[in-house]
Design a protein around this motif. Structure first.
Motif, PDB file in Angstrom:
ATOM      1  N   ALA A 161       0.754  33.239  -5.877  1.00  0.00           N
ATOM      2  CA  ALA A 161      -0.509  32.876  -5.224  1.00  0.00           C
ATOM      3  C   ALA A 161      -0.941  31.470  -5.637  1.00  0.00           C
ATOM      4  CB  ALA A 161      -1.595  33.894  -5.564  1.00  0.00           C
ATOM      5  N   LEU A 162      -0.796  31.156  -6.918  1.00  0.00           N
ATOM      6  CA  LEU A 162      -1.150  29.818  -7.401  1.00  0.00           C
ATOM      7  C   LEU A 162      -0.232  28.772  -6.775  1.00  0.00           C
ATOM      8  CD1 LEU A 162      -2.783  28.002  -9.277  1.00  0.00           C
ATOM      9  CD2 LEU A 162      -1.132  28.514 -11.072  1.00  0.00           C
ATOM     10  N   ARG A 163       1.064  29.063  -6.731  1.00  0.00           N
ATOM     11  CA  ARG A 163       2.022  28.133  -6.129  1.00  0.00           C
ATOM     12  C   ARG A 163       1.678  27.892  -4.660  1.00  0.00           C
ATOM     13  NH1 ARG A 163       7.181  30.926  -5.291  1.00  0.00           N
ATOM     14  NH2 ARG A 163       6.005  31.575  -3.478  1.00  0.00           N
ATOM     15  N   ASP A 164       1.353  28.952  -3.933  1.00  0.00           N
ATOM     16  CA  ASP A 164       1.006  28.811  -2.521  1.00  0.00           C
ATOM     17  C   ASP A 164      -0.263  27.991  -2.346  1.00  0.00           C
ATOM     18  OD1 ASP A 164       3.237  30.317  -1.945  1.00  0.00           O
ATOM     19  OD2 ASP A 164       2.120  32.164  -1.541  1.00  0.00           O
ATOM     20  N   SER A 165      -1.234  28.182  -3.232  1.00  0.00           N
ATOM     21  CA  SER A 165      -2.484  27.433  -3.167  1.00  0.00           C
ATOM     22  C   SER A 165      -2.246  25.949  -3.431  1.00  0.00           C
ATOM     23  CB  SER A 165      -3.469  28.003  -4.188  1.00  0.00           C
ATOM     24  OG  SER A 165      -4.625  27.216  -4.255  1.00  0.00           O
ATOM     25  N   VAL A 166      -1.442  25.646  -4.429  1.00  0.00           N
ATOM     26  CA  VAL A 166      -1.141  24.249  -4.748  1.00  0.00           C
ATOM     27  C   VAL A 166      -0.383  23.603  -3.597  1.00  0.00           C
ATOM     28  CG1 VAL A 166       0.222  22.763  -6.279  1.00  0.00           C
ATOM     29  CG2 VAL A 166      -1.226  24.555  -7.235  1.00  0.00           C
ATOM     30  N   LEU A 167       0.559  24.323  -3.009  1.00  0.00           N
ATOM     31  CA  LEU A 167       1.317  23.781  -1.889  1.00  0.00           C
ATOM     32  C   LEU A 167       0.405  23.506  -0.695  1.00  0.00           C
ATOM     33  CD1 LEU A 167       4.043  23.005  -0.697  1.00  0.00           C
ATOM     34  CD2 LEU A 167       4.336  25.391  -0.028  1.00  0.00           C
ATOM     35  N   ALA A 168      -0.531  24.404  -0.416  1.00  0.00           N
ATOM     36  CA  ALA A 168      -1.465  24.200   0.693  1.00  0.00           C
ATOM     37  C   ALA A 168      -2.336  22.968   0.444  1.00  0.00           C
ATOM     38  CB  ALA A 168      -2.336  25.437   0.890  1.00  0.00           C
ATOM     39  N   ALA A 169      -2.800  22.782  -0.789  1.00  0.00           N
ATOM     40  CA  ALA A 169      -3.611  21.606  -1.112  1.00  0.00           C
ATOM     41  C   ALA A 169      -2.790  20.330  -0.964  1.00  0.00           C
ATOM     42  CB  ALA A 169      -4.155  21.724  -2.536  1.00  0.00           C
ATOM     43  N   TYR A 170      -1.554  20.348  -1.417  1.00  0.00           N
ATOM     44  CA  TYR A 170      -0.678  19.185  -1.297  1.00  0.00           C
ATOM     45  C   TYR A 170      -0.456  18.833   0.173  1.00  0.00           C
ATOM     46  CZ  TYR A 170       3.497  16.311  -1.555  1.00  0.00           C
ATOM     47  OH  TYR A 170       4.403  15.305  -1.400  1.00  0.00           O
ATOM     48  N   GLU A 171      -0.191  19.845   0.996  1.00  0.00           N
ATOM     49  CA  GLU A 171       0.033  19.598   2.419  1.00  0.00           C
ATOM     50  C   GLU A 171      -1.226  19.047   3.090  1.00  0.00           C
ATOM     51  OE1 GLU A 171       1.418  23.382   3.720  1.00  0.00           O
ATOM     52  OE2 GLU A 171       3.506  22.940   3.208  1.00  0.00           O
ATOM     53  N   SER A 172      -2.406  19.498   2.672  1.00  0.00           N
ATOM     54  CA  SER A 172      -3.656  18.996   3.223  1.00  0.00           C
ATOM     55  C   SER A 172      -3.837  17.514   2.894  1.00  0.00           C
ATOM     56  CB  SER A 172      -4.827  19.811   2.674  1.00  0.00           C
ATOM     57  OG  SER A 172      -6.046  19.255   3.101  1.00  0.00           O
ATOM     58  N   VAL A 173      -3.561  17.146   1.654  1.00  0.00           N
ATOM     59  CA  VAL A 173      -3.670  15.743   1.253  1.00  0.00           C
ATOM     60  C   VAL A 173      -2.656  14.899   2.016  1.00  0.00           C
ATOM     61  CG1 VAL A 173      -3.329  14.151  -0.685  1.00  0.00           C
ATOM     62  CG2 VAL A 173      -4.647  16.232  -1.010  1.00  0.00           C
ATOM     63  N   ALA A 174      -1.454  15.416   2.178  1.00  0.00           N
ATOM     64  CA  ALA A 174      -0.414  14.672   2.901  1.00  0.00           C
ATOM     65  C   ALA A 174      -0.821  14.448   4.353  1.00  0.00           C
ATOM     66  CB  ALA A 174       0.912  15.424   2.830  1.00  0.00           C
ATOM     67  N   ARG A 175      -1.419  15.448   4.997  1.00  0.00           N
ATOM     68  CA  ARG A 175      -1.872  15.278   6.389  1.00  0.00           C
ATOM     69  C   ARG A 175      -2.967  14.212   6.475  1.00  0.00           C
ATOM     70  NH1 ARG A 175      -1.183  20.850   6.446  1.00  0.00           N
ATOM     71  NH2 ARG A 175      -3.367  21.188   5.927  1.00  0.00           N
ATOM     72  N   MET A 205      -3.513  11.698   4.396  1.00  0.00           N
ATOM     73  CA  MET A 205      -2.924  10.377   4.142  1.00  0.00           C
ATOM     74  C   MET A 205      -2.156   9.888   5.371  1.00  0.00           C
ATOM     75  SD  MET A 205      -1.650  10.734   0.191  1.00  0.00           S
ATOM     76  CE  MET A 205      -0.812   9.181   0.224  1.00  0.00           C
ATOM     77  N   HIS A 206      -1.455  10.774   6.034  1.00  0.00           N
ATOM     78  CA  HIS A 206      -0.705  10.389   7.229  1.00  0.00           C
ATOM     79  C   HIS A 206      -1.661   9.931   8.332  1.00  0.00           C
ATOM     80  CE1 HIS A 206       1.452  11.071  11.048  1.00  0.00           C
ATOM     81  NE2 HIS A 206       2.449  10.524  10.380  1.00  0.00           N
ATOM     82  N   ALA A 207      -2.749  10.660   8.535  1.00  0.00           N
ATOM     83  CA  ALA A 207      -3.724  10.281   9.562  1.00  0.00           C
ATOM     84  C   ALA A 207      -4.342   8.925   9.240  1.00  0.00           C
ATOM     85  CB  ALA A 207      -4.803  11.353   9.676  1.00  0.00           C
ATOM     86  N   THR A 208      -4.683   8.709   7.983  1.00  0.00           N
ATOM     87  CA  THR A 208      -5.273   7.430   7.565  1.00  0.00           C
ATOM     88  C   THR A 208      -4.283   6.290   7.784  1.00  0.00           C
ATOM     89  OG1 THR A 208      -6.627   8.561   5.923  1.00  0.00           O
ATOM     90  CG2 THR A 208      -6.313   6.196   5.624  1.00  0.00           C
ATOM     91  N   ALA A 209      -3.054   6.488   7.411  1.00  0.00           N
ATOM     92  CA  ALA A 209      -2.041   5.445   7.576  1.00  0.00           C
ATOM     93  C   ALA A 209      -1.804   5.144   9.051  1.00  0.00           C
ATOM     94  CB  ALA A 209      -0.739   5.884   6.906  1.00  0.00           C
ATOM     95  N   THR A 210      -1.850   6.156   9.901  1.00  0.00           N
ATOM     96  CA  THR A 210      -1.653   5.942  11.334  1.00  0.00           C
ATOM     97  C   THR A 210      -2.778   5.086  11.910  1.00  0.00           C
ATOM     98  OG1 THR A 210      -0.489   8.056  11.509  1.00  0.00           O
ATOM     99  CG2 THR A 210      -1.347   7.118  13.547  1.00  0.00           C
ATOM    100  N   VAL A 211      -4.022   5.380  11.531  1.00  0.00           N
ATOM    101  CA  VAL A 211      -5.168   4.596  12.009  1.00  0.00           C
ATOM    102  C   VAL A 211      -5.072   3.163  11.496  1.00  0.00           C
ATOM    103  CG1 VAL A 211      -7.680   4.330  11.838  1.00  0.00           C
ATOM    104  CG2 VAL A 211      -6.680   6.574  12.298  1.00  0.00           C
ATOM    105  N   GLN A 212      -4.744   2.995  10.219  1.00  0.00           N
ATOM    106  CA  GLN A 212      -4.632   1.650   9.646  1.00  0.00           C
ATOM    107  C   GLN A 212      -3.543   0.849  10.338  1.00  0.00           C
ATOM    108  OE1 GLN A 212      -4.035   2.357   5.470  1.00  0.00           O
ATOM    109  NE2 GLN A 212      -6.227   2.434   5.037  1.00  0.00           N
ATOM    110  N   GLN A 213      -2.416   1.485  10.624  1.00  0.00           N
ATOM    111  CA  GLN A 213      -1.322   0.775  11.292  1.00  0.00           C
ATOM    112  C   GLN A 213      -1.737   0.348  12.692  1.00  0.00           C
ATOM    113  OE1 GLN A 213       1.638  -0.126   9.794  1.00  0.00           O
ATOM    114  NE2 GLN A 213       1.721  -1.417  11.605  1.00  0.00           N
TER     115      GLN A 213
END
Length: 94
Positions: A53-67, A69-77
């Motif tokens: 459960a902890l691993r799944d929670s950490v993975l979900a948080a990581y994926e949220s941050v990655a999304r 960052m990707h959206a921010t980088a797309t707008v900046q580009q």
């Protein structure tokens, strides 16, 4: 030479299922029962469930941050591309 902790663990381990010379059906049945027991022990462990459960929670948080960052980088580009096109326009530069 293995340490005493490893040697003790090796002596407590049950022998593998199906002795040599047994009928193949008996060995397969014994092996299936041993795998089922190991699976039940692993899935019934509350600590392992909490760890998953902890691993799944950490993975979900990581994926949220990655999304994000990707959206921010797309707008900046996109903005950088627009600035680059504007500065290449001779009418704006002259």
């Amino acid at each position: 030479m293995p340490s005493s902790a490893y040697a003790d663990a090796a002596t407590r381990r049950p022998p593998p299922p199906g002795p040599l010379g047994s009928a193949p059906d008996a060995v397969g049945r014994d092996f299936a029962l041993a795998v089922a027991e190991a699976h039940a022990a692993l899935t019934a462990d509350e600590g392992a469930q909490r760890e998953r459960a902890l691993r799944d929670s950490v993975l979900a948080a990581y994926e949220s941050v990655a999304r994000t960052m990707h959206a921010t980088a797309t707008v900046q580009q996109g903005e950088l591309d627009a600035i680059g096109q504007a500065t290449q326009n001779p009418g704006l530069m002259g």
